[in-house]
Design an enzyme around this catalytic site. Sequence first.
Site, short mmCIF file in Angstrom:
data_model
loop_
_atom_site.label_atom_id
_atom_site.label_comp_id
_atom_site.label_asym_id
_atom_site.label_seq_id
_atom_site.Cartn_x
_atom_site.Cartn_y
_atom_site.Cartn_z
N LYS A 95 0.84 -1.20 0.00
CA LYS A 95 0.00 0.00 0.00
C LYS A 95 0.88 1.25 0.00
CE LYS A 95 -4.12 1.45 2.65
NZ LYS A 95 -4.09 2.83 2.24
N GLY A 96 0.36 2.35 -0.52
CA GLY A 96 1.12 3.59 -0.54
C GLY A 96 1.45 4.08 0.87
N GLY A 97 2.65 4.62 1.05
CA GLY A 97 3.03 5.23 2.32
C GLY A 97 3.51 4.28 3.40
N VAL A 98 3.87 3.05 3.01
CA VAL A 98 4.31 2.08 4.03
C VAL A 98 5.83 1.86 4.02
CG1 VAL A 98 2.09 0.88 4.05
CG2 VAL A 98 3.91 0.09 2.50
N LYS B 147 7.69 1.33 1.07
CA LYS B 147 7.99 0.37 0.01
C LYS B 147 9.29 0.71 -0.73
CE LYS B 147 5.20 0.95 -3.26
NZ LYS B 147 6.17 1.72 -4.08
N THR B 148 9.44 1.98 -1.11
CA THR B 148 10.64 2.39 -1.84
C THR B 148 11.88 2.28 -0.96
OG1 THR B 148 9.42 3.87 -3.31
CG2 THR B 148 11.77 4.31 -3.03
N THR B 149 11.78 2.69 0.29
CA THR B 149 12.91 2.55 1.21
C THR B 149 13.32 1.09 1.34
OG1 THR B 149 12.16 4.48 2.47
CG2 THR B 149 13.70 2.99 3.57
N ASP C 107 6.72 2.75 -10.33
CA ASP C 107 5.75 3.63 -9.69
C ASP C 107 5.82 4.99 -10.38
OD1 ASP C 107 4.25 5.28 -8.07
OD2 ASP C 107 5.08 4.52 -6.19
N CYS D 220 5.37 8.87 27.13
CA CYS D 220 4.57 9.23 25.95
C CYS D 220 3.35 8.31 25.87
CB CYS D 220 5.43 9.11 24.69
SG CYS D 220 4.52 9.39 23.15
#
Length: 338
Positions: free
Chosen positions: A33-36, A38-40, A62, A280
């Site tokens: 999914k986008g923003g997880v 993936k590219t890293t 992409d 926290c």
Amino acid sequence: MSSAVVPADDILEPTLQNILDQKSLRWIFVGGKGGVGKTTTSCSLAIQLAKVRKSVLLISTDPAHNLSDAFGQKFGKEARLIDGFDNLSAMEIDPSASMQDLMAAGGDQAEDMGFGLGGMMQDLAFSIPGVDEAMSFAEVLKQVKSLSYEVIVFDTAPTGHTLRFLQFPTVLEKGLAKLSQLSSQFGPMLNSVLGARGGLPGGQNLDDVLSKMESLRETISEVNTQFKNADLTTFVCVCIAEFLSLYETERMIQELTSYHIDTHAIVVNQLLFPGKDSTCDQCKARRKMQKKYLNEIEELYEDFNVVRMPLLVEEVRGKEKLERFSDMLVHPYQPPQE
């Protein structure tokens, strides 16, 4: 293998070391999914592969093309070495580019692929759903195969596009088979019509074009067979410990299984590990939620290598930070005591 201690109950090692050890692998897809992250993850895996393989190619399919941002170096449609490496290259392509763009850029190369169809045959070819993108994918594969890299890592588009991307070989095979069937039924008539109109570009006749297309179909069929061979191809799923991401991952794994594409590794990114003395409350609440979904992942995918990656305080950009991140793919992060 990794220095991590594997529990006695035979839980699979929480690393991607087995992918590095599998020397037969030729194609490695990284998706989620986008923003997880993936590219890293794909960049980091490629860095680790470059330590054990003679030549590695990292390809972004992409349209957002984040490889350039990740490495701080501009990449394009031609493979180029990543700064600081002598056996790791990268390129950014868009397999959904229109065939018109490919033909304008490809020239003789496009002719060799069998695209010199003339207007009427183009219309016929592209009336088959998905063939436009599948032909573009074929061009990508031709470029990649000609580059002769030992292993190729695909940083894929977000989940839906990834699965469509992996369907392209099958779509193209079906489309070309349909065209072949039409040509056998209407070939003589089409040749007569084309002859009256001056024929196809380059003096070709319909049989010449169909012969080239059949050759293309054979190439795609070969790649399709490789994708379904677990010795040659695997898919690394990337997710975060949240409901929607886990849902997308399960859907993706089910579809990959239906395509007979091997997948046995999941990278879970952005995990929080607050210390036991942390004040926290938000961190503790989020950690509690993440542990819930991590437990579900462990139950659902007990036969997978599940890699747990921490949420870092800085963006993972640039060669040095990517190398540090990549090390955790093979040497598991040791969190503080909770």
